[in-house]
Design a protein around this motif. Structure first.
Motif, short mmCIF file in Angstrom:
data_model
loop_
_atom_site.label_atom_id
_atom_site.label_comp_id
_atom_site.label_asym_id
_atom_site.label_seq_id
_atom_site.Cartn_x
_atom_site.Cartn_y
_atom_site.Cartn_z
N UNK A 1 2.20 -28.96 33.62
CA UNK A 1 1.66 -27.97 34.56
C UNK A 1 2.05 -26.56 34.21
N UNK A 2 2.60 -26.35 33.02
CA UNK A 2 2.93 -25.00 32.55
C UNK A 2 1.74 -24.49 31.76
N UNK A 3 0.74 -24.01 32.48
CA UNK A 3 -0.55 -23.74 31.87
C UNK A 3 -0.54 -22.51 30.95
N UNK A 4 0.31 -21.55 31.22
CA UNK A 4 0.35 -20.37 30.35
C UNK A 4 0.88 -20.74 28.97
N UNK A 5 1.92 -21.56 28.93
CA UNK A 5 2.43 -22.01 27.62
C UNK A 5 1.45 -22.98 26.97
N UNK A 6 0.77 -23.76 27.78
CA UNK A 6 -0.26 -24.65 27.22
C UNK A 6 -1.35 -23.83 26.55
N UNK A 7 -1.77 -22.74 27.20
CA UNK A 7 -2.81 -21.88 26.62
C UNK A 7 -2.39 -21.36 25.25
N UNK A 8 -1.15 -20.87 25.17
CA UNK A 8 -0.67 -20.32 23.89
C UNK A 8 -0.69 -21.38 22.79
N UNK A 9 -0.19 -22.58 23.12
CA UNK A 9 -0.15 -23.64 22.11
C UNK A 9 -1.54 -24.12 21.74
N UNK A 10 -2.41 -24.26 22.72
CA UNK A 10 -3.75 -24.78 22.46
C UNK A 10 -4.61 -23.78 21.70
N UNK A 11 -4.40 -22.50 21.93
CA UNK A 11 -5.10 -21.49 21.13
C UNK A 11 -4.72 -21.62 19.66
N UNK A 12 -3.43 -21.82 19.43
CA UNK A 12 -2.96 -21.97 18.05
C UNK A 12 -3.51 -23.25 17.43
N UNK A 13 -3.55 -24.32 18.24
CA UNK A 13 -4.08 -25.59 17.74
C UNK A 13 -5.55 -25.45 17.38
N UNK A 14 -6.30 -24.73 18.19
CA UNK A 14 -7.72 -24.54 17.93
C UNK A 14 -7.93 -23.72 16.65
N UNK A 15 -7.06 -22.74 16.43
CA UNK A 15 -7.14 -21.94 15.21
C UNK A 15 -6.82 -22.78 13.98
N UNK A 16 -5.81 -23.61 14.10
CA UNK A 16 -5.40 -24.46 12.98
C UNK A 16 -6.44 -25.52 12.65
N UNK A 17 -7.14 -26.00 13.68
CA UNK A 17 -8.13 -27.06 13.46
C UNK A 17 -9.33 -26.81 14.36
N UNK A 18 -10.34 -26.08 13.90
CA UNK A 18 -11.51 -25.77 14.72
C UNK A 18 -12.26 -27.02 15.21
N UNK B 1 6.48 -38.52 27.31
CA UNK B 1 5.39 -38.07 28.18
C UNK B 1 4.88 -39.22 29.04
N UNK B 2 4.76 -40.41 28.43
CA UNK B 2 4.31 -41.57 29.20
C UNK B 2 5.26 -41.88 30.34
N UNK B 3 6.54 -41.58 30.13
CA UNK B 3 7.56 -41.85 31.15
C UNK B 3 7.70 -40.70 32.13
N UNK B 4 6.90 -39.65 31.96
CA UNK B 4 6.97 -38.51 32.86
C UNK B 4 8.12 -37.56 32.58
N UNK B 5 8.76 -37.70 31.43
CA UNK B 5 9.90 -36.83 31.07
C UNK B 5 9.37 -35.66 30.24
N UNK C 1 -5.53 -35.52 27.75
CA UNK C 1 -4.12 -35.79 27.48
C UNK C 1 -3.75 -37.20 27.87
N UNK C 2 -4.40 -37.72 28.93
CA UNK C 2 -4.09 -39.07 29.35
C UNK C 2 -4.50 -40.08 28.28
N UNK C 3 -5.66 -39.83 27.63
CA UNK C 3 -6.14 -40.79 26.67
C UNK C 3 -5.27 -40.84 25.42
N UNK C 4 -4.51 -39.76 25.19
CA UNK C 4 -3.70 -39.71 23.99
C UNK C 4 -2.39 -40.47 24.15
N UNK C 5 -1.86 -40.52 25.38
CA UNK C 5 -0.48 -40.96 25.51
C UNK C 5 -0.27 -42.14 26.43
#
Length: 374
Positions: free
Chosen positions: A112-129, A75-79, A30-34
Motif C-alpha cells: 500500500x506504499x503507492x508512491x514508492x510503487x510508482x517509482x519502482x514500476x516506472x523504472x521497471x517499465x523503462x527497463x522492459x517496455x 509476500x505470500x505470508x503478508x510480511x 500482483x496476486x497472480x504472481x505470488x
C-alpha cells in the motif's frame, strides 16, 4: 431518503483501495504472481484473452527464480516489510538484477506504499517496455495515490493492449477521467464497460451514476437529464433524477421524477420507497405509508422501507405498529444505530422506559463503534 442515506452511497477512495487490494480479479496482477487469489465477492469478467494469461506472458522472468523465491514467499505470508528489505538488499548487492524493479514495485503495491510503487514500476517499465503488468500496476498505483492525471496514460495503454480483458481497469480509467473533469472520455470508458454506444442514453445514465458516486452532483444531474431526453422511457433515468432532487430538498421535482419512473417501471420497489421518502418530507404520511407497503410487498429484503415505515407510523401516533416495523428492521440489520434509536423513541412514547433505555443505549454504542472519536 435522508441525506445521510444518500451520502452513504458514495464510495471513498479507501473503499476502492480495499476492493482492488483484496479482490482476486485480473486487476490485481500482483496476486497472480505470488499467491492463489482470494475468492472474489463477485465473478470476474470472462474473456477469451484473459488478463491472467497476459500477465503470465508479460511478467519478467529473465532473473534466476532463486533470486526472488524468498521475497515472494514473504509476500505470500503478508510480511511486506521483510520482503521489501530482502529485495532492497538484493538491489544493494546487485542493482542490475533483471526484474528487480518489477518485484519491488509489486511489493510496494501490495504493502500500500503507492508512491514508492510508482517509482519502482516506472523504472521497471523503462527497463522492459513489454512488462504490461508493471504498466497496469503503475496506473492503479497512481490512481490510489490520488494522482488520476498520472494514472490515465498507463491505463490507456492497458486498454489498448487488452481491449476486452479487464473491465476493472476500464472502471478506474473512467473514474480518473471524472476526477480530471474529462466527462466525454469518462462516458466512453463506461460505455465500453457496459458494451453500449458512447452517445446512447444508457451511456449517459451509467456515467451519471458514476458521477454521483464521485460526488459530482451537478454534472450527474446534467447527464441524467440527457439520458432521459434521449430516451424518455429508459428505466432508472427518472429514478436517478429523483434521488438527486430529493438530496437537494427539491421535493416537487423529486416527486415528479419518481412518479415518472413508476409509470415506466411499476415493479421497481426502490422507487416506491424513495417516493414515500419525498412525501414524508412534506408530511403526507398516509401517502407515504401506502407507498412503503407497496415497496415491502415487492421486496421484503431491504431494511430502508421498514425503517422509514417506523418513522412514518410514529409520526402518525401509531407507536405499536412503528415498533413492529422497526423490530423487523433490527432483526434484518442489528448493527444500524438509527434503527435502534428510532425503536427507543417509539418505546418511550409507549411508556416502556426499560426497553427504550436498552435500545437508545445500543444506538449510542453502535454509533461510537462505527464513528470513533479521534
Amino acid at each position: 431518503m435522508s441525506k445521510f442515506d444518500f451520502r452513504s452511497k458514495f464510495q471513498s477512495r479507501c473503499a476502492v483501495c480495499a476492493l482492488f487490494v483484496g479482490l482476486g480479479s485480473p486487476l490485481v496482477f500482483a496476486q497472480t504472481q505470488t499467491q492463489t487469489a482470494p475468492k472474489p465477492s463477485a465473478p470476474a469478467p470472462k474473456s477469451t484473452n484473459s488478463a491472467s494469461d497476459a500477465s503470465t506472458a508479460a511478467a519478467p522472468d529473465d532473473a534466476p527464480a532463486s533470486e526472488f523465491d524468498a521475497p515472494r514467499k514473504l509476500l505470500r505470508e503478508g510480511k511486506f516489510d521483510d520482503a521489501i528489505a530482502t529485495l532492497e538488499d538484493l538491489r544493494t548487492r546487485n542493482p542490475a538484477t533483471p526484474g528487480l524493479s518489477h518485484e519491488l514495485g509489486v511489493a510496494y503495491y501490495k504493502k500500500g506504499d503507492y508512491l514508492k510503487a510508482i517509482a519502482a514500476l516506472k523504472k521497471a517499465e523503462t527497463e522492459n517496455p513489454k512488462d504490461t503488468e508493471s504498466t497496469q500496476l503503475l496506473g492503479i498505483s497512481a490512481y490510489l495515490a490520488g494522482r488520476p492525471d498520472q494514472a490515465i496514460p498507463p491505463l490507456e495503454k492497458v486498454q489498448t493492449w487488452f481491449p476486452n480483458a479487464n473491465v476493472d481497469a476500464a472502471y478506474i480509467l473512467g473514474v480518473c477521467y471524472i476526477q480530471t473533469r474529462d466527462y466525454p472520455k469518462a462516458r466512453g470508458a463506461f460505455a465500453k464497460m457496459f458494451n453500449v454506444a458512447p452517445d446512447s442514453a444508457a451511456a449517459y445514465l451509467f456515467t451519471a451514476r458514476m458521477l454521483l458516486r464521485q460526488d459530482f452532483g451537478p454534472i450527474a444531474e446534467e447527464y441524467a437529464q440527457k439520458a432521459a431526453s434521449i430516451d424518455p422511457k429508459l428505466p432508472l433515468a427518472h429514478n436517478l433524477l429523483g434521488e438527486i432532487y430529493l438530496f437537494h430538498s427539491q421535493i416537487p421535482e423529486a416527486i415528479a421524477e419518481f412518479q415518472k419512473e413508476l409509470a415506466l417501471n411499476p415493479g421497481y420497489a426502490p422507487a416506491y420507497y424513495k417516493l414515500a421518502d419525498a412525501y414524508s418530507h412534506i408530511q403526507k404520511f398516509d401517502e407515504a405509508e401506502k407507498l412503503l407497503q407497496r415497496s415491502i410487498w415487492l421486496d421484503a429484503t431491504s431494511t430502508g422501507p421498514y425503517i422509514l415505515m417506523g418513522k412514518v407510523l410514529q409520526k402518525k401516533g401509531e407507536s405499536e405498529l412503528a415498533v413492529r416495523s422497526l423490530q423487523r428492521a433490527v432483526a434484518m440489520d442489528p448493527n444500524n444505530p438509527m434503527t435502534h434509536h428510532l425503536l427507543g423513541q417509539a418505546y418511550r412514547e409507549m411508556g416502556r422506559e426499560e426497553d427504550a433505555a436498552r435500545e437508545l443505549s445500543a444506538a449510542g454504542e453502535l454509533g461510537e463503534r462505527q464513528n470513533p472519536k479521534p
